[in-house]
Enzyme design. Structure first.
Site, PDB file in Angstrom:
ATOM      1  N   ASP A   7      21.933  -1.021 -23.077  1.00 17.52           N
ATOM      2  CA  ASP A   7      23.352  -0.926 -22.751  1.00 17.52           C
ATOM      3  C   ASP A   7      23.468  -1.118 -21.242  1.00 17.52           C
ATOM      4  O   ASP A   7      22.472  -1.038 -20.508  1.00 17.52           O
ATOM      5  CB  ASP A   7      23.885   0.440 -23.185  1.00 17.52           C
ATOM      6  CG  ASP A   7      25.349   0.624 -22.842  1.00 17.52           C
ATOM      7  OD1 ASP A   7      26.163  -0.265 -23.153  1.00 17.52           O
ATOM      8  OD2 ASP A   7      25.683   1.670 -22.236  1.00 17.52           O
ATOM      9  N   ASP A   9      26.744  -0.201 -18.901  1.00 20.60           N
ATOM     10  CA  ASP A   9      27.525   0.762 -18.115  1.00 20.60           C
ATOM     11  C   ASP A   9      27.037   2.189 -18.331  1.00 20.60           C
ATOM     12  O   ASP A   9      26.900   2.658 -19.464  1.00 20.60           O
ATOM     13  CB  ASP A   9      29.003   0.650 -18.483  1.00 20.60           C
ATOM     14  CG  ASP A   9      29.549  -0.744 -18.189  1.00 20.60           C
ATOM     15  OD1 ASP A   9      29.229  -1.279 -17.114  1.00 20.60           O
ATOM     16  OD2 ASP A   9      30.269  -1.295 -19.040  1.00 20.60           O
ATOM     17  N   ASP A 182      23.564   5.324 -22.967  1.00 21.12           N
ATOM     18  CA  ASP A 182      24.069   6.616 -22.500  1.00 21.12           C
ATOM     19  C   ASP A 182      25.057   7.250 -23.465  1.00 21.12           C
ATOM     20  O   ASP A 182      25.396   8.420 -23.312  1.00 21.12           O
ATOM     21  CB  ASP A 182      24.801   6.433 -21.161  1.00 21.12           C
ATOM     22  CG  ASP A 182      26.115   5.692 -21.343  1.00 21.12           C
ATOM     23  OD1 ASP A 182      27.195   6.300 -21.211  1.00 21.12           O
ATOM     24  OD2 ASP A 182      26.077   4.483 -21.654  1.00 21.12           O
TER      25      ASP A 182
END
Length: 222
Positions: A7, A9, A182
């Site tokens: 991922d 961001d 995250d």
């Protein structure tokens, strides 16, 4: 060979590139700052809560891009990279990527953010493969509509499998498949790889990872 998926961001970057792009446009006076910031903040809160409608958000963001001439967009993109993104590309994130690259792993960034914002970021990280939400482009211009399906949630599985299929591969072709994220929004993809890594995880993902014995990684403690 192993496959390492990341991922973007709050995983490889300590910021949300999509949100920061909106803030950047506001600072440049390129959009109605009050109206745009209010709408952008609403979408960001929905994303954090896991209630975001990805098509609605993407077409809001892409609709903004459609208002600019391509040359103007390119100049804004270059300025955004220099002022916002490059200062937030941390050595620890580069080192994590490099370990996989040095090991000969296939590496890809899989992000819900649109391709216009993320393509130069993937390039700056030295990652050749990017799976991102694709804007519809007609006659060289972004129309403001989404081309295809979003790359969020279950969409990350759909697009990752389609990308691999183009190369004649499946997830099962790899000895190990890592996915670093995250967010609990990525639980669908995290749940089907052999090595899920909760990276800078939010509270929901931390709890989920602890319950399942997944690896936890903090990149940005400093």
């Amino acid at each position: 060979m192993n496959l390492a998926l990341f991922d973007l961001d709050h995983t490889l970057l300590p910021i949300d590139s999509d949100y920061e792009w909106g803030q950047f446009l506001c600072r440049q006076g390129a959009v109605d700052a009050a109206a745009f910031a209010r709408r952008n903040d609403q979408f960001f809160a929905q994303y954090q809560a896991g209630t975001l409608d990805p098509v609605e958000y993407l077409e809001f963001a892409l609709g903004t891009l459609a208002t600019f001439e391509p040359e103007h967009l390119a100049a804004l993109q270059q300025q955004f990279m220099a002022e916002v993104i490059e200062p937030n590309i941390k050595p620890v994130a580069r080192a994590l990527l490099q370990r996989h690259l040095d090991a000969g792993d296939m590496v890809a960034i899989v992000t819900a953010t649109n391709h216009f914002v993320t393509a130069p970021i993937a390039k700056a990280f030295g990652v050749d493969h990017l799976i991102a939400a694709m804007p519809e482009i007609v006659d060289g211009r972004i129309t403001g509509r989404l081309g295809g399906k979003p790359t969020q949630g279950e969409g990350k599985i759909l697009h990752t499998k389609a990308w691999l299929e183009q190369m004649g591969k499946t997830l099962e072709h790899f000895d190990n498949v890592y996915f670093y994220s995250d967010s609990h929004n990525d639980l669908p993809l995290l749940s089907i790889v052999s090595h899920p890594v909760a990276t800078n995880p939010n509270a929901v993902l931390t709890r989920h990872a602890n319950e399942r014995g997944w690896a936890l990684l903090q990149l940005f403690n400093d």
